[in-house]
Design an enzyme around this catalytic site. Structure first.
Site, mmCIF file in Angstrom:
data_model
loop_
_atom_site.group_PDB
_atom_site.id
_atom_site.type_symbol
_atom_site.label_atom_id
_atom_site.label_comp_id
_atom_site.label_asym_id
_atom_site.label_seq_id
_atom_site.Cartn_x
_atom_site.Cartn_y
_atom_site.Cartn_z
ATOM 1 N N LEU A 67 0.835 -1.199 0.000
ATOM 2 C CA LEU A 67 0.000 0.000 0.000
ATOM 3 C C LEU A 67 0.877 1.259 0.000
ATOM 4 O O LEU A 67 0.679 2.168 -0.805
ATOM 5 C CB LEU A 67 -0.902 -0.023 1.247
ATOM 6 C CG LEU A 67 -1.799 1.176 1.489
ATOM 7 C CD1 LEU A 67 -2.859 1.307 0.396
ATOM 8 C CD2 LEU A 67 -2.505 1.053 2.865
ATOM 9 N N GLY A 82 2.160 7.648 3.278
ATOM 10 C CA GLY A 82 2.324 6.732 4.409
ATOM 11 C C GLY A 82 1.083 6.799 5.268
ATOM 12 O O GLY A 82 0.102 6.082 5.023
ATOM 13 N N GLU A 133 1.727 -0.181 10.000
ATOM 14 C CA GLU A 133 0.263 -0.407 10.069
ATOM 15 C C GLU A 133 -0.443 0.730 10.829
ATOM 16 O O GLU A 133 -1.382 0.497 11.602
ATOM 17 C CB GLU A 133 -0.048 -1.783 10.647
ATOM 18 C CG GLU A 133 0.492 -2.873 9.734
ATOM 19 C CD GLU A 133 -0.190 -4.202 9.897
ATOM 20 O OE1 GLU A 133 -1.371 -4.247 10.245
ATOM 21 O OE2 GLU A 133 0.481 -5.211 9.633
ATOM 22 N N THR A 145 0.823 4.744 12.389
ATOM 23 C CA THR A 145 1.656 5.205 13.505
ATOM 24 C C THR A 145 0.779 5.367 14.755
ATOM 25 O O THR A 145 -0.458 5.360 14.671
ATOM 26 C CB THR A 145 2.292 6.578 13.182
ATOM 27 O OG1 THR A 145 1.234 7.540 13.055
ATOM 28 C CG2 THR A 145 3.109 6.540 11.898
HETATM 29 C C1 LIG Z 1 9.848 -1.837 8.585
HETATM 30 C C2 LIG Z 1 8.633 -1.335 7.882
HETATM 31 C C3 LIG Z 1 7.759 -2.230 7.288
HETATM 32 C C4 LIG Z 1 6.633 -1.775 6.614
HETATM 33 N N1 LIG Z 1 5.818 -2.672 5.950
HETATM 34 C C5 LIG Z 1 4.843 -2.202 5.137
HETATM 35 C C6 LIG Z 1 4.111 -3.116 4.289
HETATM 36 O O1 LIG Z 1 4.309 -4.326 4.308
HETATM 37 N N2 LIG Z 1 3.178 -2.596 3.441
HETATM 38 C C7 LIG Z 1 2.925 -1.260 3.397
HETATM 39 O O2 LIG Z 1 2.077 -0.875 2.602
HETATM 40 N N3 LIG Z 1 3.589 -0.375 4.190
HETATM 41 C C8 LIG Z 1 4.547 -0.817 5.046
HETATM 42 N N4 LIG Z 1 5.256 0.054 5.832
HETATM 43 C C9 LIG Z 1 4.943 1.483 5.789
HETATM 44 C C10 LIG Z 1 4.329 2.010 7.075
HETATM 45 O O3 LIG Z 1 3.018 1.575 7.199
HETATM 46 C C11 LIG Z 1 4.498 3.546 7.070
HETATM 47 O O4 LIG Z 1 5.865 3.815 7.250
HETATM 48 C C12 LIG Z 1 3.650 4.194 8.138
HETATM 49 O O5 LIG Z 1 2.281 4.100 7.842
HETATM 50 C C13 LIG Z 1 4.026 5.673 8.337
HETATM 51 O O6 LIG Z 1 4.082 6.349 7.126
HETATM 52 P P1 LIG Z 1 5.348 7.274 6.799
HETATM 53 O O7 LIG Z 1 6.570 6.462 7.009
HETATM 54 O O8 LIG Z 1 5.152 7.840 5.458
HETATM 55 O O9 LIG Z 1 5.323 8.392 7.890
HETATM 56 P P2 LIG Z 1 4.476 9.756 7.812
HETATM 57 O O10 LIG Z 1 3.082 9.459 7.424
HETATM 58 O O11 LIG Z 1 5.252 10.737 7.003
HETATM 59 O O12 LIG Z 1 4.498 10.203 9.332
HETATM 60 C C14 LIG Z 1 5.600 10.888 9.928
HETATM 61 C C15 LIG Z 1 5.140 11.377 11.300
HETATM 62 O O13 LIG Z 1 4.043 12.299 11.157
HETATM 63 C C16 LIG Z 1 2.956 11.885 11.931
HETATM 64 N N5 LIG Z 1 1.700 12.227 11.260
HETATM 65 C C17 LIG Z 1 1.383 12.084 9.943
HETATM 66 N N6 LIG Z 1 0.125 12.473 9.724
HETATM 67 C C18 LIG Z 1 -0.387 12.851 10.916
HETATM 68 C C19 LIG Z 1 -1.667 13.339 11.351
HETATM 69 N N7 LIG Z 1 -2.698 13.487 10.517
HETATM 70 N N8 LIG Z 1 -1.830 13.614 12.679
HETATM 71 C C20 LIG Z 1 -0.818 13.448 13.548
HETATM 72 N N9 LIG Z 1 0.395 12.990 13.192
HETATM 73 C C21 LIG Z 1 0.615 12.683 11.895
HETATM 74 C C22 LIG Z 1 3.115 10.373 12.082
HETATM 75 O O14 LIG Z 1 2.441 9.882 13.236
HETATM 76 C C23 LIG Z 1 4.624 10.241 12.182
HETATM 77 O O15 LIG Z 1 5.034 10.445 13.502
HETATM 78 C C24 LIG Z 1 6.362 -0.397 6.557
HETATM 79 C C25 LIG Z 1 7.239 0.510 7.177
HETATM 80 C C26 LIG Z 1 8.372 0.054 7.822
HETATM 81 C C27 LIG Z 1 9.308 1.059 8.444
#
Ligand SMILES: Cc1cc2nc3c(=O)[nH]c(=O)nc-3n(C[C@H](O)[C@H](O)[C@H](O)COP(=O)(O)OP(=O)(O)OC[C@H]3O[C@@H](n4cnc5c(N)ncnc54)[C@H](O)[C@@H]3O)c2cc1C
Length: 391
Positions: free
Chosen positions: A134, A140, A372, A374
């Site tokens: 996804l 993210g 899944e 944050t």
């Molecule tokens: C080891 C690992 C395995 C993963 N496996 C998968 C997988 O199998 N499939 C898949 O699809 N994805 C996967 N992911 C992705 C994971 O789901 C995302 O990294 C996660 O959802 C966070 O997205 P981001 O990294 O873009 O962070 P961002 O969305 O950029 O967030 C950065 C910070 O901003 C905060 N933030 C963002 N929006 C808001 C809001 N509206 N209100 C308050 N705070 C906010 C977040 O809480 C976080 O602290 C994986 C990630 C990792 C690191």
């Protein structure tokens, strides 16, 4: 009215005979087969193929898949038990099983056609690891801002874009991938596709070098006009957002189970070490300061277990579980960090080295608050449910 004995609900942690047997078999496997390889797999950042094969032989890769398709005909709760037991020894092993069961297979079992079930489930149960794709670089937390595009072409779609952070992608043969068929419709264009690794135009890219769960592969996916027949669309066109939301709601309970197992594993190590390590002429477990640490860690683990098991059992009972799933993932990931951190301290200097497993559990715990959804996104879900609830 006096409740009859049979009307008294069972304690949450009471397992049925089948659940207890299943838990014991996974626990034995984790201790005897997995534990000896955890350190070397973490150092190498690679999960052993022979252990993956054993996952399939033990039925861990298709817990809820009906026997007619080669699965275990088990429950969601059993998937969570397996994830917990594996995470107690290695959270990397646990997430491999988690993604296969609670995300990929879950989606096919709920939304797949009979033909898709016949085609994909037996292979996923027998020998094929699966991924759930996804996230992208720009999407993210805001998952539905994804830009991977699927364009209709005859009897299928050509998919172009990039996915990031995809768990299991290093080993996977199958991918459930979300792309937009109609960006003008926004999230209502998002559609779920089944893709095989050998699909022309599909490539697994860079593998991430991570802080924790290092033996679990996390890779980029590159799609350049990858052709997928219409028969590989899961659910309805434009309803992929619903599949993503609903599978992730369930997947969060799995991550709760992973974090629960991790915390239990850290507590196990702290208890064993505290009884064996002597200072001031006695074992450190005789000092009240250490006992209080252990007691608080155990309270955290117990509270987490109740939340995770309740969410999983609500799911299996067909009851609403959205809030409980978000709460258990949020809480379990906090507890995992806290208990692993305290375990490092109970072990003193050796806890800070790679010679003892708690250092790795401490690193592994961090991911629980990120993937899944944050911790902030879990709180968004919980608050939304609280504020919308009829009182
Ligand atoms: C080891 C690992 C395995 C993963 N496996 C998968 C997988 O199998 N499939 C898949 O699809 N994805 C996967 N992911 C992705 C994971 O789901 C995302 O990294 C996660 O959802 C966070 O997205 P981001 O990294 O873009 O962070 P961002 O969305 O950029 O967030 C950065 C910070 O901003 C905060 N933030 C963002 N929006 C808001 C809001 N509206 N209100 C308050 N705070 C906010 C977040 O809480 C976080 O602290 C994986 C990630 C990792 C690191």
């Amino acid at each position: 009215m006096v409740a009859t004995e049979s009307a008294v609900p069972s304690p949450l942690t009471q397992l049925s005979e089948e659940e207890a047997l299943f838990q014991a078999s996974v626990r034995r496997f984790a201790r005897e087969r997995l534990a000896p390889h955890v350190r070397s797999m973490d150092d190498a950042g690679v999960f052993r193929q022979d252990l993956l094969r054993e996952f399939f032989e033990l039925g861990l890769m298709a817990v809820e898949v009906p026997e007619q398709f080669g699965g275990q005909s088990g429950t969601f709760f059993q998937s969570v038990l397996a994830i917990e037991e594996l995470a107690r020894v290695d959270p990397s092993a646990a997430v491999i099983v988690d993604v296969q069961n609670t995300l990929f297979l879950n989606a096919i079992l709920h939304w797949g056609t009979d033909e898709q079930k016949r085609r994909w489930l037996p292979r996923a149960a027998k020998d094929t690891v699966a991924s759930y794709a996804l996230s992208e670089a720009g999407s993210g937390s805001d998952a539905f801002a994804l830009t991977t595009r699927a364009v209709e072409d005859g009897d299928g779609y050509r998919i172009t874009g990039r996915k990031l952070w995809i768990t299991n992608a290093g080993e996977a043969g199958f991918f459930l991938l979300f792309a937009n068929v109609n960006p003008e419709q926004g999230y209502k264009g998002i559609t779920a596709f089944l893709i095989e690794r050998d699909c022309p135009g599909f490539q697994v890219g860079k593998k991430e070098d991570k802080l924790g769960i290092r033996a679990s592969s996390t890779c980029e996916l590159i799609l350049d006009g990858c052709y997928v027949p219409k028969s590989n669309v899961v659910g309805e066109l434009g309803k992929g957002y619903k599949i993503a939301i609903e599978t992730l709601n369930e997947g969060r309970i799995g991550i709760g189970g992973q974090m629960l197992g991790l915390a239990q594993g850290a507590l196990d190590h702290a208890l064993a070490y505290a009884q064996q390590r002597k200072q001031f002429g006695k074992s450190i477990s005789e000092f009240q300061g250490v006992q209080f640490e252990l007691a608080e860690m155990a309270v955290d683990v117990e509270a987490t277990r109740l939340m995770v098991y309740n969410a999983a059992r609500l799911h299996d009972a067909g009851r609403p579980f959205l809030t409980e799933a978000a709460m258990c993932k949020y809480f379990a990931s906090q507890v995992a960090e806290r208990v692993a951190s305290r375990a490092v301290e109970v072990l003193g200097g050796v806890g800070f080295t790679k010679d003892y497993p708690v250092e790795k559990l401490y690193r592994d715990a961090k991911i629980g608050r990120i993937y899944e959804g944050t911790s902030n996104m879990q709180k968004v879900t919980i608050a939304k449910q609280l504020l919308n609830r009829d009182r």
